[in-house]
Design an enzyme around this catalytic site. Structure first.
Site, mmCIF file in Angstrom:
data_model
loop_
_atom_site.group_PDB
_atom_site.id
_atom_site.type_symbol
_atom_site.label_atom_id
_atom_site.label_comp_id
_atom_site.label_asym_id
_atom_site.label_seq_id
_atom_site.Cartn_x
_atom_site.Cartn_y
_atom_site.Cartn_z
ATOM 1 N N LYS A 297 -19.636 5.663 5.994
ATOM 2 C CA LYS A 297 -19.857 4.431 5.220
ATOM 3 C C LYS A 297 -20.136 4.761 3.765
ATOM 4 O O LYS A 297 -19.600 4.126 2.862
ATOM 5 C CB LYS A 297 -21.051 3.614 5.763
ATOM 6 C CG LYS A 297 -20.885 2.850 7.034
ATOM 7 C CD LYS A 297 -19.978 1.652 6.962
ATOM 8 C CE LYS A 297 -18.543 2.025 7.175
ATOM 9 N NZ LYS A 297 -18.026 2.030 8.504
ATOM 10 N N TRP B 146 0.897 -1.157 0.000
ATOM 11 C CA TRP B 146 0.000 0.000 0.000
ATOM 12 C C TRP B 146 0.932 1.203 0.000
ATOM 13 O O TRP B 146 1.640 1.455 0.984
ATOM 14 C CB TRP B 146 -0.864 -0.030 1.253
ATOM 15 C CG TRP B 146 -1.956 0.992 1.299
ATOM 16 C CD1 TRP B 146 -3.213 0.866 0.774
ATOM 17 C CD2 TRP B 146 -1.914 2.272 1.916
ATOM 18 N NE1 TRP B 146 -3.945 2.007 1.028
ATOM 19 C CE2 TRP B 146 -3.169 2.889 1.731
ATOM 20 C CE3 TRP B 146 -0.932 2.980 2.617
ATOM 21 C CZ2 TRP B 146 -3.470 4.157 2.208
ATOM 22 C CZ3 TRP B 146 -1.233 4.251 3.093
ATOM 23 C CH2 TRP B 146 -2.491 4.821 2.887
ATOM 24 N N LYS C 62 -7.356 -1.658 5.492
ATOM 25 C CA LYS C 62 -8.127 -2.164 6.625
ATOM 26 C C LYS C 62 -7.403 -1.909 7.939
ATOM 27 O O LYS C 62 -8.017 -1.625 8.950
ATOM 28 C CB LYS C 62 -8.354 -3.671 6.435
ATOM 29 C CG LYS C 62 -9.215 -4.309 7.510
ATOM 30 C CD LYS C 62 -10.642 -3.853 7.404
ATOM 31 C CE LYS C 62 -11.521 -4.377 8.515
ATOM 32 N NZ LYS C 62 -12.744 -3.575 8.652
#
Ligand code: F6R
Length: 612
Positions: free
Chosen positions: A489, A74, A607
């Site tokens: 979200k 990442w 995550k």
């Protein structure tokens, strides 16, 4: 964030590494690579893209070897491309390394190495580290282990690394500081990984490396030392994870599976923590420190993202039930602000992964200042769980979808039980109220099931707002943090700009945005703010905004005002965040799917945010 895997044993390493990288995909990444050792010879493959791109690259090539390392990157330093992908090889080909973290002083080390004749292919801090190790190894004529130890003493920053030395090809050298690394221990074989996800199917015996420990792993075993070469004790823990919990089952996405799981994960969170006659809450992990929590003058909650929103619910809970002063802080701000922390403060860190770099740094700082540090973590054995004085695991099971869903409701139920427990102890909750609240906690799983029965209706509503470019979420009291969470979200998985506000704040600015294209999601369940929320809805409707309201079953007033309503079962207002967030999770899921977004791995997100 970056994922690391490693294998040393008697099996062919390649399939184990690829499967491990696939298991780590959920962490978020933009390139992947592996290095395999076969009879002292190394093959290195890496590319931009997904693990399947790496498999295509390797197809037809030599994949022999029983030792190997792999990485999903990442990007932090340098673009996601083939060259910056890991593993990185040192200039003279003596070392190969995978790295998770950031070497903060890489520029000065690079300068020093450049003077020594080193040339660099990539823009990464990792290539600097592998060359530093090689430079020490060649100049000081020491073992690979000593070279790694010496190099790590020189670096500032965070690292989880696994290193291969081509002159000592029968071992892997692993170390960590602020970036997690776990070693799974099989029979004559070892599995290294950033978290236990890739290890579960091979063994349940794991060694969690601590900061600045260095493990030399061969088929004969593990030698563990610190960076000063002092031996450290091997503490092997047992994993309690089933391999099924990492599968999607019959669901098209992990996120949908995890939304649906909430009726059981909530039950898992309170199972064994409420006695049979519903008169007591027992939180074993904090039992011994309950007197200290009850006496605390102030509770400081530190967290990031969704966990921060759970913390905000915690603020309402502790203030309402325990009458304690609460501050909720973004861990990233808290850690750099030199905050005032007293010895009688209690600091609660909330983290699904238990590895978030800022949250970890925040608790380390608060610990130094003498506060009692508690953790609410989902991942057992994670860094935050291990560094806190006491804590409560959420037991929500592995959360693979990048957007946090079941971890949020599990964090909130733990905070709720803590607040009820401390409130009771401090004498602010009567026996009768306590009993009634506990009874309602036990009813949550069935109420979640009832909400999920309305999924088709929620999906139909989602369809109407697929083309939205902006959205507003409004809530008050316990439901204000849910408005923030609903907005987060939506934006993170559908890339629609969304903001959450306390409903009354709308008049102080956001109302200017409302027109006939603006969906406004309103949390309007029956609580003490109900009449006020009704007025807020009228204000939105007067400006032609579209109102989608989450209301209590049987509501008629809002039903007549709103464009769409989603009913949820009645529950005490302190428990309503857990129920009311579920329709919002489903709406963001369906809107994202309908927009063709990758809901489980949204762009740019990781995550487990193990770098600050
Ligand atoms: C959002 C999300 C993130 C995390 C945040 C903290 O859906 O998942 O905002 O909540 O990165 O992560 P943890 O809880 O692992 O510390």
């Amino acid at each position: 964030m970056c994922g690391i895997v490693g294998y040393i044993g008697t099996r062919t390493a390649y399939p184990i590494l690829i499967k491990g990288l696939q298991r780590l995909e959920y962490r978020g990444y933009d390139s992947a690579g592996i290095a395999l050792m076969d009879n002292g010879n190394a093959s290195l493959y890496k590319c931009k893209g997904k693990v399947r791109d790496l498999e295509n690259l390797v197809s037809g090539q030599n994949i022999a070897g029983t030792i190997g390392i792999g990485h999903t990157r990442w990007a932090t330093h340098g673009l996601p491309n083939d060259v910056n992908a890991h593993p990185h090889k040192s200039m003279n080909g003596k070392f190969i390394l995978v790295h998770n973290g950031i070497i903060e002083n890489y520029a000065s080390i690079k300068k020093m190495l450049t003077k020594n004749g080193y040339k660099f292919q990539s823009e990464t801090d990792t290539e600097v580290l592998v060359n530093l190790i090689e430079n020490i190894y060649l100049e000081e004529k020491v073992s690979a282990e000593t070279a790694v130890q010496t190099a790590l003493r020189m670096v500032v920053g965070a690292y989880g690394i696994v290193v291969i030395c081509l002159d000592e090809p029968d071992k892997l050298i692993a170390s960590r500081k602020s970036s997690p690394l776990v070693i799974g221990c099989g029979e004559g074989e070892y599995f290294l990984a950033s978290d236990a996800t890739p290890i579960t199917e091979y063994t349940d015996r794991v060694l969690y490396l601590n900061d600045e420990e260095i493990a030399v792993v061969s088929t004969n075993g593990i030698s563990l030392k610190n960076l000063n070469n002092e031996a450290k004790e091997l503490v092997i823990s047992r994993l309690n994870l089933s391999i099924e919990s990492f599968d999607k089952g019959n669901f098209p996405h992990y996120m949908l599976k995890e939304i649906h799981e909430q009726s059981t994960t909530i039950a898992d969170s309170f199972r064994g923590r409420i006695n049979n006659d519903m008169t007591q809450i027992m939180l074993g992990g904090i039992n011994e420190v309950i007197p200290r929590i009850a006496k605390a003058k102030r509770i400081v909650i530190v967290a990031c993202g969704t966990s921060y929103h759970a913390g905000l619910v915690g603020e309402y809970l502790f203030e309402t039930f325990a009458r304690q002063q609460v501050e909720v802080e973004y861990a990233s701000e808290f850690r750099y602000r030199d905050p005032i922390i007293e010895e009688d403060d209690v600091v609660i860190a909330i983290s699904q992964s238990g590895e978030t770099a800022d949250t970890l740094a925040a608790i380390r700082m608060a610990k130094e200042k003498g506060a009692l540090i508690l953790g609410i973590c989902n991942v057992v054995g994670s860094s935050i769980a291990r560094e806190t004085h006491a804590g409560v695991y959420t037991h929500a099971g592995p959360e693979i979808g990048v957007a946090s869903t079941k971890a949020f409701t599990a964090q909130v139920i733990i905070l709720t039980m803590m607040a009820y427990l401390i409130g009771k102890r401090r004498g602010f909750i009567s026996d009768e109220t306590y009993h009634s609240l506990i009874e309602q906690v036990l009813e949550i799983p069935d109420k979640i099931k009832e909400i999920l029965k309305d999924e088709d209706h929620i999906k139909e509503i989602s369809q109407k707002y697929v083309e939205a470019t902006n959205a507003i979420y409004l809530g008050r009291g316990f439901l204000y943090p849910v408005a923030l969470e609903g907005a987060l979200k939506l934006k993170e998985i559908s890339y629609i700009h969304a903001e959450g506000y306390p409903a009354a704040e709308m008049k102080h600015g956001p109302i200017a945005l409302i027109d006939d294209k603006m969906p406004v999601f309103v949390l309007g369940t029956k609580d003490k703010y109900y009449e006020k929320i009704v007025s807020n809805i009228q204000e939105v409707k007067a400006r032609k905004g579209k109102v989608i309201a989450v209301v209590t079953q049987g509501d008629t007033t809002i039903k007549h005002l709103a464009d769409d309503v989603i009913e949820i079962p009645e529950i005490d207002e302190s428990l309503s965040p857990i129920l009311s967030v579920i329709p919002l999770q489903l709406i963001s899921y369906y809107i994202a799917v309908m927009r063709g977004c990758n809901v489980d791995q949204p762009r740019n997100l990781a995550k487990s945010v193990t770098v600050e």
